[in-house]
Design an enzyme around this catalytic site. Structure first.
Site, PDB file in Angstrom:
ATOM      1  N   LYS A 190       0.860  -1.190   0.000  1.00 10.71           N
ATOM      2  CA  LYS A 190       0.000   0.000   0.000  1.00 10.71           C
ATOM      3  C   LYS A 190       0.891   1.233   0.000  1.00 10.71           C
ATOM      4  O   LYS A 190       1.603   1.486   0.966  1.00 10.71           O
ATOM      5  CB  LYS A 190      -0.893   0.052   1.243  1.00 10.71           C
ATOM      6  CG  LYS A 190      -1.935   1.169   1.109  1.00 10.71           C
ATOM      7  CD  LYS A 190      -2.735   1.377   2.382  1.00 10.71           C
ATOM      8  CE  LYS A 190      -2.207   2.510   3.211  1.00 10.71           C
ATOM      9  NZ  LYS A 190      -2.150   3.811   2.518  1.00 10.71           N
ATOM     10  N   GLU A 265       9.761   1.178  10.794  1.00 11.43           N
ATOM     11  CA  GLU A 265      10.672   2.328  10.654  1.00 11.43           C
ATOM     12  C   GLU A 265       9.842   3.564  10.969  1.00 11.43           C
ATOM     13  O   GLU A 265       8.985   3.952  10.172  1.00 11.43           O
ATOM     14  CB  GLU A 265      11.204   2.424   9.212  1.00 11.43           C
ATOM     15  CG  GLU A 265      12.093   1.290   8.798  1.00 11.43           C
ATOM     16  CD  GLU A 265      13.442   1.332   9.478  1.00 11.43           C
ATOM     17  OE1 GLU A 265      13.846   2.395   9.969  1.00 11.43           O
ATOM     18  OE2 GLU A 265      14.079   0.268   9.544  1.00 11.43           O
ATOM     19  N   CYS A 301      12.454  11.586   8.250  1.00 13.97           N
ATOM     20  CA  CYS A 301      12.516  10.917   9.554  1.00 13.97           C
ATOM     21  C   CYS A 301      13.821  11.174  10.276  1.00 13.97           C
ATOM     22  O   CYS A 301      13.854  11.339  11.483  1.00 13.97           O
ATOM     23  CB  CYS A 301      12.315   9.426   9.355  1.00 13.97           C
ATOM     24  SG  CYS A 301      13.505   8.691   8.215  1.00 13.97           S
ATOM     25  N   GLU A 401       8.062  14.981  17.370  1.00  8.96           N
ATOM     26  CA  GLU A 401       8.425  15.051  15.954  1.00  8.96           C
ATOM     27  C   GLU A 401       7.462  16.011  15.265  1.00  8.96           C
ATOM     28  O   GLU A 401       6.257  15.755  15.203  1.00  8.96           O
ATOM     29  CB  GLU A 401       8.328  13.663  15.310  1.00  8.96           C
ATOM     30  CG  GLU A 401       8.798  13.678  13.874  1.00  8.96           C
ATOM     31  CD  GLU A 401       8.630  12.345  13.144  1.00  8.96           C
ATOM     32  OE1 GLU A 401       7.560  11.729  13.278  1.00  8.96           O
ATOM     33  OE2 GLU A 401       9.568  11.946  12.444  1.00  8.96           O
TER      34      GLU A 401
HETATM   35  P1  NAD Z   1       1.605   7.837   8.514  1.00 10.86           P
HETATM   36  O1  NAD Z   1       1.907   6.942   9.667  1.00 10.86           O
HETATM   37  O2  NAD Z   1       0.515   8.819   8.635  1.00 10.86           O
HETATM   38  O3  NAD Z   1       1.247   6.947   7.235  1.00 10.86           O
HETATM   39  C1  NAD Z   1       2.127   5.945   6.757  1.00 10.86           C
HETATM   40  C2  NAD Z   1       1.339   4.904   6.016  1.00 10.86           C
HETATM   41  O4  NAD Z   1       0.500   4.227   6.950  1.00 10.86           O
HETATM   42  C3  NAD Z   1       0.415   5.470   4.936  1.00 10.86           C
HETATM   43  O5  NAD Z   1       0.424   4.604   3.823  1.00 10.86           O
HETATM   44  C4  NAD Z   1      -0.944   5.459   5.618  1.00 10.86           C
HETATM   45  O6  NAD Z   1      -2.029   5.389   4.733  1.00 10.86           O
HETATM   46  C5  NAD Z   1      -0.828   4.197   6.452  1.00 10.86           C
HETATM   47  N1  NAD Z   1      -1.749   4.086   7.587  1.00 10.86           N
HETATM   48  C6  NAD Z   1      -2.345   5.078   8.285  1.00 10.86           C
HETATM   49  N2  NAD Z   1      -3.127   4.557   9.264  1.00 10.86           N
HETATM   50  C7  NAD Z   1      -3.004   3.208   9.179  1.00 10.86           C
HETATM   51  C8  NAD Z   1      -3.550   2.120   9.920  1.00 10.86           C
HETATM   52  N3  NAD Z   1      -4.384   2.294  10.933  1.00 10.86           N
HETATM   53  N4  NAD Z   1      -3.191   0.871   9.564  1.00 10.86           N
HETATM   54  C9  NAD Z   1      -2.330   0.653   8.560  1.00 10.86           C
HETATM   55  N5  NAD Z   1      -1.792   1.635   7.808  1.00 10.86           N
HETATM   56  C10 NAD Z   1      -2.120   2.910   8.124  1.00 10.86           C
HETATM   57  O7  NAD Z   1       2.982   8.543   8.115  1.00 10.86           O
HETATM   58  P2  NAD Z   1       3.301   9.582   6.929  1.00 10.86           P
HETATM   59  O8  NAD Z   1       2.707  10.923   7.268  1.00 10.86           O
HETATM   60  O9  NAD Z   1       2.970   8.983   5.615  1.00 10.86           O
HETATM   61  O10 NAD Z   1       4.896   9.664   7.038  1.00 10.86           O
HETATM   62  C11 NAD Z   1       5.535  10.418   8.011  1.00 10.86           C
HETATM   63  C12 NAD Z   1       6.054   9.559   9.135  1.00 10.86           C
HETATM   64  O11 NAD Z   1       6.873   8.522   8.602  1.00 10.86           O
HETATM   65  C13 NAD Z   1       6.954  10.347  10.080  1.00 10.86           C
HETATM   66  O12 NAD Z   1       6.690   9.981  11.405  1.00 10.86           O
HETATM   67  C14 NAD Z   1       8.357   9.906   9.657  1.00 10.86           C
HETATM   68  O13 NAD Z   1       9.324  10.064  10.657  1.00 10.86           O
HETATM   69  C15 NAD Z   1       8.122   8.483   9.286  1.00 10.86           C
HETATM   70  N6  NAD Z   1       9.183   7.990   8.390  1.00 10.86           N
HETATM   71  C16 NAD Z   1      10.129   7.124   8.892  1.00 10.86           C
HETATM   72  C17 NAD Z   1      11.152   6.664   8.087  1.00 10.86           C
HETATM   73  C18 NAD Z   1      12.179   5.701   8.612  1.00 10.86           C
HETATM   74  O14 NAD Z   1      12.845   5.049   7.806  1.00 10.86           O
HETATM   75  N7  NAD Z   1      12.360   5.567   9.912  1.00 10.86           N
HETATM   76  C19 NAD Z   1      11.235   7.088   6.749  1.00 10.86           C
HETATM   77  C20 NAD Z   1      10.264   7.973   6.266  1.00 10.86           C
HETATM   78  C21 NAD Z   1       9.243   8.414   7.100  1.00 10.86           C
END
Ligand code: NAD
Length: 501
Positions: A190, A265, A301, A401
């Site tokens: 997804k 992650e 991140c 964050e």
């Molecule tokens: P998010 O958690 O809002 O969404 C990430 C994904 O999860 C999306 O595809 C979203 O649709 C999905 N999602 C949302 N609710 C869900 C649920 N209940 N069940 C399953 N999937 C669900 O994050 P974002 O805004 O897309 O990205 C930003 C975050 O990602 C920040 O916290 C950032 O630090 C983190 N990030 C971490 C890394 C790493 O490698 N550590 C890399 C990039 C981003």
């Protein structure tokens, strides 16, 4: 002049996005669509299918049906697909960068920088193609002596639910899909609802590379219902997730149902420790501020969003930091002179502006920025590079964050205090150490409770483990540790003589 991305939408031939299940592009069972709004202009970029739990059922069934064939395929088959795909990615890099700019408005200038580039994603596939025929088990001498074989095998973990965030779709697609396919797993993927089009194009290229039907399936749409259906599905063996800490915790909770394997992650509040003996304080400031304001506009991140700076070089650091912030440019992501992005959506804009207000209320000194950008940029979610000085490490802007262009600068007096401040956080993703003293550099690195440390700089390496301590995640992506995370270890024992049976 009002910004528009419409001409690029046409020249890139953007089409409505569909689901990809069992080798077929389909509108799925629900008939719902999601319309993507461009973060820099507010324009409607295009639509794609907003999947349902029933679509996830179909995708998991296809992945299960394809599992045995892919898991036992010739090594050469998997190697060829991964290498052909890496070559196709490199061939289509410009097109993919353009699609990404339509998705998340990451400017073409930054999409060319290795960390977020198509090239880095291609390198991850090339790297993992090399593991396919190399990771195996061990044969151990029998502990109890005698003629007995004791062996281990590594076998693919099964069907993987891979869930991506929106900020670095190329690299994060690669960090999950490459080791999963190399290990013999099948995948239901997804993409984020805020970065779907470039990922769908990558999936088309993967099929051109010869991936058999059902081995990778894609269900597009929001976290609820699509992500929820994936993380609770009894047919999924492992969830591999990159995104926010909140959703990461939800995944751990949901995994209890069938004890799924989980790799996470998550976010960070990574510190940069700038010592008085830093080789060049101005370069340290530019590096830190650049990572927090350029490119993804702090929506990264691992960006060092807390600068811990020794009092002797504090003013010098702040002066250089302000200079760097003033050099950041915003606007049309297709314009080569633009080096930063808007925030991804209105919700994130409100959130970041809320943190800035909180910073002021809690008594931090606003050195620069702090406001939304107007004029030609008024239709987008742009926030000016923002630096707060004299921040107490217990303040909200030093702990949470923010995921925007906001740097919190905290002064310190000696090495012990710097390490204590650095570790005083719930997160543990990354850190930067700026010092000319080699012993200090390693001493401090050993004491920091984080997954990745850059000493006087940082670069993304596709073959190094990457991940977080504490609430920044579970497990590691990148390199051998990533491949192994898509396998189960199995022990097999066999006596070699009749008497021992
Ligand atoms: P998010 O958690 O809002 O969404 C990430 C994904 O999860 C999306 O595809 C979203 O649709 C999905 N999602 C949302 N609710 C869900 C649920 N209940 N069940 C399953 N999937 C669900 O994050 P974002 O805004 O897309 O990205 C930003 C975050 O990602 C920040 O916290 C950032 O630090 C983190 N990030 C971490 C890394 C790493 O490698 N550590 C890399 C990039 C981003």
């Amino acid at each position: 002049m009002t910004l528009t991305v419409q001409p690029h939408r046409e020249s890139l031939g953007l089409k409505a996005g569909q689901l990809f299940i069992d080798g077929q592009w389909t509108d799925g069972r629900g008939g719902q669509t999601w319309t993507h709004q461009h973060p820099a202009t507010g324009e409607e970029v295009g639509g794609f299918v907003s999947g349902t739990a029933a679509d996830v059922d179909d995708a998991v069934a296809a992945a299960r049906a394809a599992f045995d064939g892919w898991a036992t395929s010739r090594a050469r088959t998997r190697i060829d697909v991964l290498l052909r795909f890496a070559a196709l990615l490199r061939e289509h890099a410009d097109e993919l960068r353009g699609l990404q700019a339509l998705d998340n408005s990451v400017p073409l200038s930054f999409g060319g920088i290795y960390a977020t580039s198509v090239e880095a994603a291609a390198d991850v596939f090339t790297h993992h193609a090399g593991w396919v025929d190399k990771v195996g088990g061990q044969t151990l001498p029998p502990y109890q002596g005698g003629d007995h074989l004791a062996m281990t095998f590594r076998e693919p973990v099964g069907v993987v639910a891979a869930i991506l965030p929106w900020n670095a779709p190329f690299l994060l697609f690669a960090q999950k899909v490459a080791p999963a396919l190399a290990a013999g797993c099948t995948v239901v993927l997804k993409p984020s609802e805020y970065a779907t089009f470039a990922v769908l194009r990558m999936v088309r290229l993967l099929t051109e590379a010869g991936l058999p039907p059902g081995v990778l399936n894609v269900v597009t749409g929001p976290g609820d219902p699509v992500g929820e259906a994936m993380i609770t599905h009894p047919g999924v063996d492992k969830v591999s997730f990159t995104g926010s800490r909140t959703v990461g915790k939800r995944i751990v909770e949901a995994s209890a149902g069938t004890l799924k394997r989980v790799s996470l992650e998550l976010g960070g509040k990574s510190p940069a420790l700038v010592f008085a003996d830093a080789p060049n304080v101005a370069i340290a400031a530019a590096t830190v501020v650049g990572a927090v304001t350029m490119g993804l506009s702090g929506q990264a991140c691992v960006a060092n969003t807390r600068a811990l700076v020794h009092r002797d070089v504090y003013d010098e650091f702040l002066g250089a930091a302000q200079g760097m912030a003033a050099a950041v440019t915003y606007g049309d992501p297709f314009e080569p002179s633009v080096i930063s992005s808007p925030l991804i959506n209105g919700r994130q804009l409100e959130r970041v502006l809320g943190y800035i207000e909180k910073g002021k209320q809690e008594g931090a000194r606003l050195v620069t920025g702090g406001e939304r950008l107007g004029g030609d940029l008024a239709n987008g979610n742009f926030v000016a590079p923002t630096i707060f000085a004299d921040v107490d490490n217990s303040a909200t802007i030093a702990r949470e964050e923010i995921f925007g262009p906001v740097l919190a600068v905290v002064p310190f007096g000696d090495e012990d205090e710097a390490v204590e401040l650095a570790n005083d956080t719930e997160y543990g993703l990354g850190a930067g150490v700026f010092t000319a003293d080699v012993q200090r550099a390693f001493r401090v690195s050993r004491r920091l409770r984080v997954g990745t440390i850059g000493i006087n700089g940082f670069q993304v390496e596709p073959h190094l483990p990457f991940g977080g301590f504490k609430e920044s995640g579970l497990g590691r992506e990148g390199g051998q540790s990533a491949y192994e995370a898509y396998t189960e270890l199995k022990s097999v024992l066999m006596p070699l003589t009749e008497e021992m049976m």
